[in-house]
Design a protein around this motif. Structure first.
Motif, short mmCIF file in Angstrom:
data_model
loop_
_atom_site.label_atom_id
_atom_site.label_comp_id
_atom_site.label_asym_id
_atom_site.label_seq_id
_atom_site.Cartn_x
_atom_site.Cartn_y
_atom_site.Cartn_z
N ARG A 65 3.17 -1.06 -3.82
CA ARG A 65 2.82 -1.72 -2.64
C ARG A 65 3.52 -2.94 -2.21
O ARG A 65 3.67 -3.16 -1.05
CB ARG A 65 1.22 -2.04 -2.85
N VAL A 66 4.23 -3.65 -3.20
CA VAL A 66 5.19 -4.70 -2.95
C VAL A 66 6.45 -4.24 -2.29
O VAL A 66 6.92 -4.85 -1.47
CB VAL A 66 5.66 -5.27 -4.36
N VAL A 67 6.90 -2.80 -2.81
CA VAL A 67 8.09 -2.37 -2.33
C VAL A 67 7.92 -2.01 -0.73
O VAL A 67 8.83 -2.28 0.11
CB VAL A 67 8.48 -0.98 -2.95
N ILE A 68 6.92 -1.57 -0.33
CA ILE A 68 6.44 -1.29 1.00
C ILE A 68 6.25 -2.67 1.86
O ILE A 68 6.11 -2.86 3.07
CB ILE A 68 5.84 -0.14 1.41
N GLY A 69 6.15 -3.82 1.28
CA GLY A 69 5.81 -5.04 1.84
C GLY A 69 4.34 -5.29 2.24
O GLY A 69 3.98 -6.28 2.92
N GLU A 70 3.38 -4.45 1.73
CA GLU A 70 1.86 -4.63 1.80
C GLU A 70 1.50 -5.84 1.03
O GLU A 70 0.38 -6.41 1.43
CB GLU A 70 1.46 -3.30 1.42
N LEU A 71 2.01 -5.97 0.17
CA LEU A 71 1.76 -7.04 -0.70
C LEU A 71 2.69 -7.89 -1.25
O LEU A 71 3.94 -7.43 -1.53
CB LEU A 71 1.14 -6.39 -2.28
N ASP A 72 2.87 -9.31 -1.48
CA ASP A 72 3.58 -10.25 -2.12
C ASP A 72 3.49 -9.89 -3.58
O ASP A 72 2.33 -9.73 -4.07
CB ASP A 72 3.78 -11.40 -1.41
N PRO A 73 4.62 -10.38 -4.49
CA PRO A 73 4.49 -10.23 -5.89
C PRO A 73 3.34 -11.14 -6.38
O PRO A 73 2.85 -10.93 -7.65
CB PRO A 73 5.98 -10.46 -6.40
N TYR A 74 3.33 -12.43 -5.86
CA TYR A 74 2.18 -13.20 -6.52
C TYR A 74 0.98 -12.64 -6.35
O TYR A 74 0.29 -12.75 -7.36
CB TYR A 74 2.36 -14.42 -6.02
N ALA A 75 0.58 -12.25 -5.18
CA ALA A 75 -0.69 -11.61 -4.83
C ALA A 75 -0.86 -10.43 -6.13
O ALA A 75 -1.94 -10.29 -6.59
CB ALA A 75 -0.88 -11.17 -3.70
N ALA A 76 0.18 -9.51 -6.24
CA ALA A 76 0.31 -8.62 -6.95
C ALA A 76 -0.01 -9.05 -8.40
O ALA A 76 -0.68 -8.37 -9.37
CB ALA A 76 1.54 -7.68 -6.99
N ALA A 77 0.69 -10.09 -8.78
CA ALA A 77 0.26 -10.65 -10.24
C ALA A 77 -0.98 -11.04 -10.58
O ALA A 77 -1.52 -10.82 -11.44
CB ALA A 77 1.15 -11.84 -10.52
N ASP A 78 -1.77 -11.71 -9.25
CA ASP A 78 -3.13 -12.03 -9.41
C ASP A 78 -3.91 -10.57 -9.54
O ASP A 78 -4.95 -10.65 -10.61
CB ASP A 78 -3.72 -12.48 -8.08
N HIS A 79 -3.78 -9.50 -8.89
CA HIS A 79 -4.42 -8.44 -9.56
C HIS A 79 -4.26 -7.94 -11.01
O HIS A 79 -5.19 -7.28 -11.34
CB HIS A 79 -3.97 -7.29 -8.40
N LEU A 80 -3.13 -8.03 -11.29
CA LEU A 80 -2.78 -7.48 -12.55
C LEU A 80 -3.47 -8.38 -13.55
O LEU A 80 -3.97 -7.88 -14.41
CB LEU A 80 -1.08 -7.83 -12.77
N ILE A 81 -3.57 -9.90 -13.50
CA ILE A 81 -4.39 -10.41 -14.40
C ILE A 81 -5.84 -10.33 -14.20
O ILE A 81 -6.48 -10.14 -15.38
CB ILE A 81 -4.02 -12.00 -14.32
N GLU A 82 -6.36 -10.04 -13.15
CA GLU A 82 -7.79 -9.76 -12.96
C GLU A 82 -7.91 -8.31 -13.70
O GLU A 82 -8.86 -8.36 -14.04
CB GLU A 82 -7.98 -9.61 -11.23
N GLY A 83 -7.12 -7.60 -13.47
CA GLY A 83 -7.19 -6.22 -14.16
C GLY A 83 -7.34 -6.46 -15.61
O GLY A 83 -8.19 -5.54 -16.26
N LEU A 84 -6.75 -7.22 -16.16
CA LEU A 84 -6.93 -7.68 -17.68
C LEU A 84 -7.97 -8.13 -18.35
O LEU A 84 -8.46 -7.75 -19.17
CB LEU A 84 -5.52 -8.53 -17.97
N GLN A 85 -8.48 -8.83 -17.41
CA GLN A 85 -10.05 -9.70 -17.72
C GLN A 85 -10.96 -8.98 -17.39
O GLN A 85 -12.15 -9.34 -18.02
CB GLN A 85 -9.67 -11.23 -17.08
N SER A 86 -10.83 -7.98 -16.73
CA SER A 86 -12.13 -7.39 -16.45
C SER A 86 -12.58 -6.18 -17.37
O SER A 86 -11.85 -5.95 -18.43
CB SER A 86 -11.88 -6.17 -15.07
#
Lengths: 321, 321
Positions: A300-321
């Motif tokens: 999603r970052v490659v196609i410009g749909e998401l910036d890497p910081y927003a992606a990092a947010d999702h990643l960390i949220e995923g960890l804690q769920s």
């Protein structure tokens, strides 16, 4: 027979000086075996005795030779010596294997010496993770001195070697101007400078340049300031080695007096804990729960749909769920 | 005037080719300013157009000169070119500053060229964090080509440069045996080998050695295999530069055909996201909530009360509470 008994037995045999037991323990911690936690727990109360000496410098300054003569010097004092040769080389070259073969042949048959090459390959979390683990094994196994020698001068080597109680930085005459050495980022980690190959032309000039650079450089470390001595050696002829040992002793005494030894060891432990924790957190990033898997986010970052910081947010949220 | 408008305006001016706007945007992402997230969000849809070329090799092979002539070659094609000079040197040497001053003076006044030195100092999470951010700015600002040149050959440089679409590895005759180069871990990241200073003795031998090593080395990358070409150059005289450009084009076409470009860019994005997430998690480790602060745990590890794995458990628990 429980596992704990086996590991305890390994530790006992390692402390008795059996190199195969030491090697087996290092493999257990390196490969993140199921017994890793158990080994770590048993080793913990046995550690804190070894003196850790780091040794780094640009290629060609004679690090292997210097390590070898230092080993001999400490052996003469009756000390057991461990060597960790840190080699962040590629699997391409099979560097670690090569290292084991060609270096330190003088000590190959001495049971008071244990040599291990640490390469990047297969290490969860890299050298900054694996080297302190191996060091911990050697410490618990009763080695009085552990020499951590690095092959290159990259950032990771500096990190690894700066975990030592005392760090030796080796230079040699005619290695180009001082700036090259400074670029390698090794000057500010030096507790003792060694100008090796001091029988060559330019040794005095190198020592002088170093002295000048030391006088310029503010030492960023906290607390009282240690001024690194400069020792000239000809390692291949064994010249100056006693002076290096004396300089290391001097630094050790200074650290003990100023509370620096505790500070450094706490720093080393903190790095170790952090590396373990980061490796564990990182291993959770690939987990596909909740669509938060790293790979999907990257697309999603490659196609410009998401910036890497927003992606990092999702990643960390995923960890804690 | 909201912040978003200001940042949008900066981006517009950067895309118009105003170097100060580009520099300002890079500073915003480098320094982790409060506007970082906003910048990242605005840049995201604008990225993905630049071709990223990495350039690495041992000291003395002529990386700066090669970068400079490559810049000239791409400028002749009418392309806008960004250069990120990655220099993991210490604050001691002020390497980045030095870099900015001495390199690339030929292009200093060309508005179609933007040059930035990336040093370790002050970067949250290091070069692996900061370089992709700067790259993203140059990409969004409309640079057609971004050259990422590394100063050293350490592991961190390899990591950084391997994020490129195409990685050039430079060697020169008489740099010692191939093993030294292999040790640096740079052989397996090469998409194109450049033997620079090819007018010197030994150039053919170096090319031959390389060819042999390539034939030996299994390429660990997934997918169809690309065999790196070997191009001889004399960068100081501009010889062979067109061949390098052609080799880069050839590699690019091959990647596009085999889906490798998407794969690499996804890999780059994943590294970037991961670095951001790790930096964020790590920043939580010092947090003293629940007595889980890293420093306290480190002290317990030093005295052998706790092993580092158990300490890492406490650290991660502390994060999640």
């Amino acid at each position: 027979m429980t596992r704990t008994v086996e590991v305890s037995d390994l530790v006992d045999r390692a402390r008795d000086g059996q190199p195969r037991a030491v090697a087996r323990l290092i493999s257990l911690v390196e490969d993140a075996s199921p017994h890793l936690r158990e080994v770590a727990e048993i080793l913990a109360p046995l550690t804190g005795r070894a003196r850790v000496i780091g040794l780094t410098g640009p290629p060609g300054v004679g690090k292997s030779t210097s390590t070898s003569v230092l080993v001999a010097a400490y052996r003469k004092q009756g000390k057991r010596v461990g060597v960790l040769a840190v080699d962040p080389s590629s699997p391409f070259s099979g560097g670690a294997l090569l290292g084991d073969r060609v270096r330190m042949q003088d000590h190959a048959t001495d049971p008071g010496v244990f040599i291990r090459s640490m390469a990047t390959r297969g290490h969860l979390g890299g050298l900054s993770w694996a080297t302190p683990q191996a060091l911990r094994v050697l410490d618990a196994a009763g080695f009085d001195i552990v020499l951590v020698e690095t092959v290159g001068v990259g950032q990771s080597e500096v990190e690894v070697v700066s975990l030592a109680d005392t760090t030796l930085v080796l230079l040699a005459p005619g290695m180009g101007d001082g700036i090259q050495a400074a670029k390698a980022g090794i000057l500010e980690v030096a507790d003792v400078f060694v100008v090796n190959k001091a029988d060559r032309d330019g040794a005095d000039a190198t020592a002088r340049d170093l002295k000048y650079m030391i006088s310029l450089g503010r030492r960023d470390r906290e607390g009282p300031s240690w001024r690194p001595p400069i020792v000239k050696t000809v390692a291949a002829k064994g010249q100056g080695v006693d002076e290096v040992v004396a300089a290391v002793d001097g630094h050790h005494a200074w650290m003990a007096e100023h509370g620096e030894l505790e500070r450094r060891r706490a720093h080393r432990a903190a790095s170790e804990i952090e590396a373990i924790a980061v490796a564990r957190v990182r291993s959770g990033f690939g987990d596909p729960r909740g669509g938060a898997a790293l790979e999907q986010l990257a697309k999603r970052v490659v196609i410009g749909e998401l910036d890497p910081y927003a992606a990092a947010d999702h990643l960390i949220e995923g960890l804690q769920s």
